[in-house]
Design a protein around this motif. Sequence first.
Motif, PDB file in Angstrom:
ATOM      1  N   LEU A   1       0.800  -1.217   0.000  1.00 26.52           N
ATOM      2  CA  LEU A   1       0.000   0.000   0.000  1.00 26.52           C
ATOM      3  C   LEU A   1       0.837   1.272   0.000  1.00 26.52           C
ATOM      4  O   LEU A   1       0.456   2.273  -0.609  1.00 26.52           O
ATOM      5  CB  LEU A   1      -0.942   0.010   1.210  1.00 26.52           C
ATOM      6  CG  LEU A   1      -2.054  -1.044   1.229  1.00 26.52           C
ATOM      7  CD1 LEU A   1      -2.790  -1.016   2.557  1.00 26.52           C
ATOM      8  CD2 LEU A   1      -3.036  -0.809   0.085  1.00 26.52           C
TER       9      LEU A   1
ATOM     10  N   TYR B   1      -5.486  -1.183  -4.442  1.00 25.15           N
ATOM     11  CA  TYR B   1      -5.700  -0.679  -3.085  1.00 25.15           C
ATOM     12  C   TYR B   1      -6.864  -1.397  -2.413  1.00 25.15           C
ATOM     13  O   TYR B   1      -6.760  -1.869  -1.267  1.00 25.15           O
ATOM     14  CB  TYR B   1      -5.994   0.819  -3.112  1.00 25.15           C
ATOM     15  CG  TYR B   1      -4.779   1.718  -3.198  1.00 25.15           C
ATOM     16  CD1 TYR B   1      -3.643   1.476  -2.429  1.00 25.15           C
ATOM     17  CD2 TYR B   1      -4.785   2.842  -4.027  1.00 25.15           C
ATOM     18  CE1 TYR B   1      -2.538   2.299  -2.504  1.00 25.15           C
ATOM     19  CE2 TYR B   1      -3.677   3.685  -4.112  1.00 25.15           C
ATOM     20  CZ  TYR B   1      -2.560   3.407  -3.345  1.00 25.15           C
ATOM     21  OH  TYR B   1      -1.469   4.231  -3.420  1.00 25.15           O
TER      22      TYR B   1
ATOM     23  N   ARG C   1      -4.322   1.051 -10.035  1.00 26.37           N
ATOM     24  CA  ARG C   1      -3.815   1.423  -8.717  1.00 26.37           C
ATOM     25  C   ARG C   1      -4.901   1.352  -7.651  1.00 26.37           C
ATOM     26  O   ARG C   1      -4.712   0.743  -6.594  1.00 26.37           O
ATOM     27  CB  ARG C   1      -3.210   2.832  -8.770  1.00 26.37           C
ATOM     28  CG  ARG C   1      -2.534   3.246  -7.470  1.00 26.37           C
ATOM     29  CD  ARG C   1      -1.640   4.464  -7.667  1.00 26.37           C
ATOM     30  NE  ARG C   1      -2.411   5.671  -7.969  1.00 26.37           N
ATOM     31  CZ  ARG C   1      -2.402   6.285  -9.132  1.00 26.37           C
ATOM     32  NH1 ARG C   1      -1.671   5.808 -10.131  1.00 26.37           N
ATOM     33  NH2 ARG C   1      -3.110   7.386  -9.330  1.00 26.37           N
ATOM     34  N   TYR C   2      -6.057   1.932  -7.934  1.00 29.69           N
ATOM     35  CA  TYR C   2      -7.134   1.939  -6.938  1.00 29.69           C
ATOM     36  C   TYR C   2      -7.781   0.568  -6.783  1.00 29.69           C
ATOM     37  O   TYR C   2      -8.241   0.214  -5.687  1.00 29.69           O
ATOM     38  CB  TYR C   2      -8.180   2.995  -7.303  1.00 29.69           C
ATOM     39  CG  TYR C   2      -7.718   4.393  -6.973  1.00 29.69           C
ATOM     40  CD1 TYR C   2      -7.695   4.846  -5.653  1.00 29.69           C
ATOM     41  CD2 TYR C   2      -7.267   5.255  -7.963  1.00 29.69           C
ATOM     42  CE1 TYR C   2      -7.257   6.119  -5.334  1.00 29.69           C
ATOM     43  CE2 TYR C   2      -6.815   6.534  -7.653  1.00 29.69           C
ATOM     44  CZ  TYR C   2      -6.807   6.953  -6.336  1.00 29.69           C
ATOM     45  OH  TYR C   2      -6.362   8.212  -6.021  1.00 29.69           O
TER      46      TYR C   2
ATOM     47  N   ILE D   1       2.291  -0.229  -4.661  1.00 25.86           N
ATOM     48  CA  ILE D   1       1.126   0.180  -5.450  1.00 25.86           C
ATOM     49  C   ILE D   1       1.150   1.655  -5.862  1.00 25.86           C
ATOM     50  O   ILE D   1       0.712   1.982  -6.976  1.00 25.86           O
ATOM     51  CB  ILE D   1      -0.175  -0.165  -4.692  1.00 25.86           C
ATOM     52  CG1 ILE D   1      -0.286  -1.683  -4.505  1.00 25.86           C
ATOM     53  CG2 ILE D   1      -1.401   0.349  -5.448  1.00 25.86           C
ATOM     54  CD1 ILE D   1      -1.487  -2.125  -3.703  1.00 25.86           C
TER      55      ILE D   1
END
Length: 236
Positions: free
Chosen positions: A152, A169, A165-166, A156
């Motif tokens: 995190l 996450y 990316r999200y 990432i």
Amino acid sequence: MDINRKSSLETYTIIASFIVLVFAMLGVCLHIGFVHKMDLAALNWFNRMFKAPAMNYNGGLFNDVMTLAASYGDAFSFVLLAVAGAVILFVKRYYIVSLWILATVGFGGILGILLKEIFQRSRPYDHLLVDTGFSFPSGHSLSSTLIAMTLLRVVIPKFSNKALRYTAYVMIAVLWVSILFSRLYIHAHFLTDVLGGTALGILWVLGMKYIGHLITPFLQKLPLLKKSKIYTLCTK
């Protein structure tokens, strides 16, 4: 989110994690009544909500997810994941961050083992027989936090594709929370064991991140590491 906001968030995270870790350690070490009552209250709540713990795939979807998280969210699984990630980065000539990942996960895990031997806390009275060793801090919570925080906060954020990316996450966060919850669901640990392991993992990764950032310029001067590609540990 700009650099200053990220720096402030990281500072607040460190402070909060430190407070939680000290609270858990003092509560376990000094046998503070309030902490003991809080642990029992949490254990009783899980008993009322989910009845007897079960590690099998015959108790419905939620129980299956908890069983999966508890079965494969252990330290060994995360060590393998860390080694695999480090090898990939090493092959790509990111030598320093590869070694950083191994050091962060490896020494963080060793610290957790040492703390278990120091506190020697027994597990909940109705824990499953598959759970062995001392209870504080939770090894699953610590190891999953070490990897989750590394992903995190270090890996990432480097993804150039915003959607990817999200998505990463969310996936890591859900997996992480599932593992933490599973330790309480199957009565493997008290609440303070999970809180202590999580707080320790967060502090360790952020501390190692800072140390790694400081010593990287010196490591790049070493003959064996001077050809390493630059991989900044501070997020953009």
